[in-house]
Design an enzyme around this catalytic site. Structure first.
Site, PDB file in Angstrom:
ATOM      1  N   ARG A  35      -8.972  -0.088   4.594  1.00 13.38           N
ATOM      2  CA  ARG A  35      -8.082   0.906   3.984  1.00 13.38           C
ATOM      3  C   ARG A  35      -6.760   0.266   3.594  1.00 13.38           C
ATOM      4  O   ARG A  35      -6.144   0.649   2.610  1.00 13.38           O
ATOM      5  CB  ARG A  35      -7.798   2.045   4.969  1.00 13.38           C
ATOM      6  CG  ARG A  35      -8.960   2.948   5.236  1.00 13.38           C
ATOM      7  CD  ARG A  35      -8.521   4.158   6.033  1.00 13.38           C
ATOM      8  NE  ARG A  35      -7.400   4.823   5.379  1.00 13.38           N
ATOM      9  CZ  ARG A  35      -6.751   5.843   5.943  1.00 13.38           C
ATOM     10  NH1 ARG A  35      -7.098   6.287   7.143  1.00 13.38           N
ATOM     11  NH2 ARG A  35      -5.752   6.426   5.325  1.00 13.38           N
TER      12      ARG A  35
ATOM     13  N   CYS B  96      -4.994  12.182  13.183  1.00 11.67           N
ATOM     14  CA  CYS B  96      -5.789  10.945  13.273  1.00 11.67           C
ATOM     15  C   CYS B  96      -5.467  10.336  14.644  1.00 11.67           C
ATOM     16  O   CYS B  96      -4.739  10.890  15.443  1.00 11.67           O
ATOM     17  CB  CYS B  96      -5.407   9.999  12.134  1.00 11.67           C
ATOM     18  SG  CYS B  96      -3.722   9.414  12.272  1.00 11.67           S
TER      19      CYS B  96
ATOM     20  N   LYS C 263       0.847  -1.206   0.000  1.00 13.98           N
ATOM     21  CA  LYS C 263       0.000   0.000   0.000  1.00 13.98           C
ATOM     22  C   LYS C 263       0.876   1.248   0.000  1.00 13.98           C
ATOM     23  O   LYS C 263       0.663   2.174  -0.769  1.00 13.98           O
ATOM     24  CB  LYS C 263      -0.880   0.002   1.244  1.00 13.98           C
ATOM     25  CG  LYS C 263      -1.550   1.325   1.567  1.00 13.98           C
ATOM     26  CD  LYS C 263      -2.489   1.256   2.754  1.00 13.98           C
ATOM     27  CE  LYS C 263      -1.816   1.468   4.060  1.00 13.98           C
ATOM     28  NZ  LYS C 263      -1.499   2.866   4.407  1.00 13.98           N
ATOM     29  N   ASN C 264       1.913   1.236   0.864  1.00 16.57           N
ATOM     30  CA  ASN C 264       2.702   2.454   1.044  1.00 16.57           C
ATOM     31  C   ASN C 264       3.766   2.651  -0.019  1.00 16.57           C
ATOM     32  O   ASN C 264       4.500   3.632   0.009  1.00 16.57           O
ATOM     33  CB  ASN C 264       3.297   2.482   2.459  1.00 16.57           C
ATOM     34  CG  ASN C 264       2.198   2.613   3.510  1.00 16.57           C
ATOM     35  OD1 ASN C 264       1.036   2.891   3.179  1.00 16.57           O
ATOM     36  ND2 ASN C 264       2.530   2.394   4.760  1.00 16.57           N
TER      37      ASN C 264
ATOM     38  N   ARG D 126       0.020  14.331  13.245  1.00 18.29           N
ATOM     39  CA  ARG D 126       0.449  14.214  11.858  1.00 18.29           C
ATOM     40  C   ARG D 126       0.801  15.558  11.206  1.00 18.29           C
ATOM     41  O   ARG D 126       0.157  15.983  10.233  1.00 18.29           O
ATOM     42  CB  ARG D 126      -0.593  13.471  11.028  1.00 18.29           C
ATOM     43  CG  ARG D 126      -1.153  12.192  11.636  1.00 18.29           C
ATOM     44  CD  ARG D 126      -0.135  11.100  11.850  1.00 18.29           C
ATOM     45  NE  ARG D 126       0.378  10.511  10.635  1.00 18.29           N
ATOM     46  CZ  ARG D 126      -0.179   9.496   9.986  1.00 18.29           C
ATOM     47  NH1 ARG D 126      -1.298   9.007  10.408  1.00 18.29           N
ATOM     48  NH2 ARG D 126       0.393   9.002   8.899  1.00 18.29           N
TER      49      ARG D 126
ATOM     50  N   ASP E  66       4.319   0.323  12.012  1.00 18.88           N
ATOM     51  CA  ASP E  66       3.083  -0.242  11.454  1.00 18.88           C
ATOM     52  C   ASP E  66       2.863  -1.693  11.844  1.00 18.88           C
ATOM     53  O   ASP E  66       1.802  -2.245  11.553  1.00 18.88           O
ATOM     54  CB  ASP E  66       3.097  -0.142   9.921  1.00 18.88           C
ATOM     55  CG  ASP E  66       3.016   1.298   9.466  1.00 18.88           C
ATOM     56  OD1 ASP E  66       3.260   1.555   8.282  1.00 18.88           O
ATOM     57  OD2 ASP E  66       2.734   2.161  10.311  1.00 18.88           O
TER      58      ASP E  66
HETATM   59  C1  EPZ Z   1       4.039   6.903   6.443  1.00 20.11           C
HETATM   60  O1  EPZ Z   1       3.286   7.915   7.102  1.00 20.11           O
HETATM   61  C2  EPZ Z   1       3.108   5.710   6.311  1.00 20.11           C
HETATM   62  N1  EPZ Z   1       1.952   6.054   5.501  1.00 20.11           N
HETATM   63  C3  EPZ Z   1       2.659   5.267   7.707  1.00 20.11           C
HETATM   64  O2  EPZ Z   1       1.875   4.084   7.532  1.00 20.11           O
HETATM   65  C4  EPZ Z   1       3.880   4.907   8.532  1.00 20.11           C
HETATM   66  O3  EPZ Z   1       3.467   4.601   9.847  1.00 20.11           O
HETATM   67  C5  EPZ Z   1       4.846   6.108   8.576  1.00 20.11           C
HETATM   68  O4  EPZ Z   1       5.175   6.511   7.230  1.00 20.11           O
HETATM   69  C6  EPZ Z   1       6.137   5.769   9.302  1.00 20.11           C
HETATM   70  O5  EPZ Z   1       6.768   4.702   8.664  1.00 20.11           O
HETATM   71  C7  EPZ Z   1       2.061   5.996   4.144  1.00 20.11           C
HETATM   72  O6  EPZ Z   1       3.100   5.678   3.599  1.00 20.11           O
HETATM   73  C8  EPZ Z   1       0.825   6.311   3.358  1.00 20.11           C
HETATM   74  P1  EPZ Z   1       6.283  10.061   8.600  1.00 20.11           P
HETATM   75  P2  EPZ Z   1       3.890   9.427   7.203  1.00 20.11           P
HETATM   76  O7  EPZ Z   1       6.217  11.345   7.880  1.00 20.11           O
HETATM   77  O8  EPZ Z   1       4.588   9.747   5.949  1.00 20.11           O
HETATM   78  C9  EPZ Z   1       6.545  13.259  12.065  1.00 20.11           C
HETATM   79  C10 EPZ Z   1       0.024   2.680   7.806  1.00 20.11           C
HETATM   80  O9  EPZ Z   1      -0.422   2.102   8.809  1.00 20.11           O
HETATM   81  N2  EPZ Z   1       6.429  14.271  11.012  1.00 20.11           N
HETATM   82  O10 EPZ Z   1       7.430   9.128   8.330  1.00 20.11           O
HETATM   83  O11 EPZ Z   1       2.799  10.320   7.657  1.00 20.11           O
HETATM   84  C11 EPZ Z   1       5.303  12.396  12.211  1.00 20.11           C
HETATM   85  O12 EPZ Z   1       4.339  13.038  13.028  1.00 20.11           O
HETATM   86  C12 EPZ Z   1       0.478   4.129   7.894  1.00 20.11           C
HETATM   87  O13 EPZ Z   1       0.155   2.140   6.664  1.00 20.11           O
HETATM   88  C13 EPZ Z   1       6.614  15.615  11.356  1.00 20.11           C
HETATM   89  O14 EPZ Z   1       6.848  15.952  12.520  1.00 20.11           O
HETATM   90  O15 EPZ Z   1       4.932   9.242   8.395  1.00 20.11           O
HETATM   91  C14 EPZ Z   1       5.865  11.144  12.834  1.00 20.11           C
HETATM   92  O16 EPZ Z   1       5.994  11.345  14.220  1.00 20.11           O
HETATM   93  C15 EPZ Z   1       0.225   4.719   9.266  1.00 20.11           C
HETATM   94  N3  EPZ Z   1       6.511  16.550  10.376  1.00 20.11           N
HETATM   95  C16 EPZ Z   1       7.249  11.012  12.196  1.00 20.11           C
HETATM   96  O17 EPZ Z   1       7.571  12.314  11.686  1.00 20.11           O
HETATM   97  C17 EPZ Z   1       6.240  16.225   9.073  1.00 20.11           C
HETATM   98  O18 EPZ Z   1       6.171  17.135   8.223  1.00 20.11           O
HETATM   99  C18 EPZ Z   1       7.298  10.037  11.034  1.00 20.11           C
HETATM  100  O19 EPZ Z   1       6.211  10.372  10.177  1.00 20.11           O
HETATM  101  C19 EPZ Z   1       6.056  14.860   8.741  1.00 20.11           C
HETATM  102  C20 EPZ Z   1       6.158  13.895   9.721  1.00 20.11           C
END
Ligand code: EPZ
Length: 421
Positions: free
Chosen positions: A401, A117, A22-23, A122, A309
């Site tokens: 999803r 969420c 998915k990702n 996020r 995840d």
């Molecule tokens: C991706 O989300 C995945 N989603 C998530 O999978 C996964 O848990 C996550 O990466 C971590 O591996 C998709 O790929 C669609 P991040 P993403 O940006 O991109 C913080 C699932 O279950 N952050 O790597 O949103 C954030 O809050 C989903 O399939 C900032 O602070 O994750 C988090 O604490 C859930 N500022 C950390 O970084 C930003 O601008 C990592 O988030 C962006 C992120």
């Protein structure tokens, strides 16, 4: 509302094929907004998130259709639209990945802020930082990100380490911005997840010039145009981890096929530490009971660390281990909503800041539980496989999803469960 009724007490045995990631697909689809010609994407699971992204691309001037059970065709038709509809962005935060392609091809974009969420608030500050460094002007007004890049985007040297380390989302955003930008973009503290490498592989086949994918330093040389390609996405490492843990929690023998074991080293290491027998072959992994499960301590990290995840699913598994396990969540510290629902099944889990203390060898008994997010849903189903009696898992829209007919795959392995309207 649909819910799943899981009848506990059935060992899982057999072999199951894992679907596409998915990702990996969700970042790939927005890239079609920047390509000429018809993109074919293969190994695509039937997920509502994929349908949502297809709807979003249609609203932005693309055609997006299923051409086979797991094959998509996406073709950019016109570049007029530049506003992402709120109702779609609200459904799926990955919608924010249309921001860079819209800026690259239309010079402007209006994308509603995805909002938070249950697993965290996020933020998207790192996305904004990266795009502004490349020449975009972005305002947050009325809950929307309004972005303009009148002179197009240009390369930049960007450090994208945040409070929680690297960001998958921000890395994807900057990659999509960099491939058509003028000049070179150097990205430090890039995410190293396999899905990032898969996106880079596909973009390079489309004509992009990306070096270093899979490492914390990316170099992207902007090109004039991208051509759509026919691409087969990597297997879903999180679905694989979920199915392996389903086998382990029922003391069964389960093999997952069409997987990349090298994408699961941290998960397999933790399963082995918990006394699960794990056999790895080139494209398949088998787990088997090896005696009582042992408690372990696990901390989630960016790849190649233990994936956040798979944290909820591991927690369900460890309710059956001897002794106390500690799970520390370093990526989304609030990602513990499944604790309350697992405890309703008789687990004994206590949250202490971003740590969960899991007391093992608890007898679980079936109950009506509510799924709060995608991976929590999977955790509750896993617990239901061993809970005495029936477990009813509600709010299946979360599950659908990110999992393609998970109940069918579990049933084929011997689980007894049915979806009830
Ligand atoms: C991706 O989300 C995945 N989603 C998530 O999978 C996964 O848990 C996550 O990466 C971590 O591996 C998709 O790929 C669609 P991040 P993403 O940006 O991109 C913080 C699932 O279950 N952050 O790597 O949103 C954030 O809050 C989903 O399939 C900032 O602070 O994750 C988090 O604490 C859930 N500022 C950390 O970084 C930003 O601008 C990592 O988030 C962006 C992120």
């Amino acid at each position: 509302m649909e819910h799943l009724v899981v009848h506990g007490g059935h060992r899982l045995d057999g072999s199951v094929q894992v679907g596409g990631a998915k990702n990996a697909i969700l970042p790939l689809l927005p890239a079609a907004l920047m390509a000429k010609g018809k993109a074919i994407i293969r190994n695509v699971p039937r997920l509502t998130d994929v349908e949502t992204m297809m709807e979003l691309l249609r609203s932005l001037g693309c055609t997006a259709e299923w051409e086979g059970e797991h094959r998509l065709a996406v073709e950019r038709q016109d570049d007029a639209a530049f506003e992402a509809p709120l109702e779609l962005v609200r459904k799926m935060r990955a919608s924010i990945w249309v921001l860079a392609p819209l800026l690259a091809t239309r010079g402007q974009a209006v994308v509603p802020l995805p909002g938070g969420c249950v697993i965290g608030d996020r933020p998207v500050d790192m996305h904004i930082k990266g795009l502004c460094a490349m020449g975009a002007e972005i305002e947050i007004t009325g809950g929307n990100l309004t972005a303009i890049a009148q002179n197009g985007l240009h390369g930049a040297e960007i450090y994208l380490g945040g409070h929680f380390g690297s960001s998958v989302g921000a890395t994807v955003q900057v990659m999509l911005a960099g491939v058509l930008a003028k000049g070179k973009t150097i990205l430090h503290s890039a995410a190293c997840e396999p899905e990032i490498s898969d996106l880079a592989n596909c973009l390079n086949l489309m004509g992009a010039k990306i070096l270093g994918a899979g490492s914390p330093r990316l170099e992207i040389e902007g090109v004039e145009e991208l051509n759509a390609v026919d691409y087969y996405v990597i297997p879903d490492r999180i679905e694989a981890a979920t199915l392996l843990m389903a086998g382990a929690i029922t003391d069964g023998e389960v093999e997952v096929t069409d997987v990349r074991p090298d994408h699961l080293s941290a998960v397999l290491s933790s399963l082995r530490q918990a006394n699960v027998f794990v056999e790895v072959n080139e494209r398949s992994i088998r787990v088997r009971n090896n005696g009582p499960l042992k408690s372990i301590d696990v901390t989630t990290h960016q790849y190649p660390g233990f994936p956040t995840d798979a944290q909820a699913q591991l927690m369900a598994l460890l309710t059956n281990a001897e002794g106390y396990s500690i799970i520390s969540e370093q990526i989304f510290p609030d990602r513990f909503r499944h604790i309350g629902e697992l405890n309703r099944l008789g687990a004994n889990i206590r949250k202490a800041t971003n740590h969960a203390i899991v007391r093992g060898r608890q007898t679980l008994t079936g109950a009506r539980v509510e799924a709060t997010d995608l991976r929590a849903s999977a955790a509750l189903i896993l617990a239901g496989l061993v809970a005495e009696g029936e477990t009813e898992v509600e709010q299946l829209e979360h599950l659908d999803r990110g999992y393609d007919r998970l109940e069918d795959k579990l049933r084929a392995l011997g689980a007894v469960l049915e979806r009830v309207a």
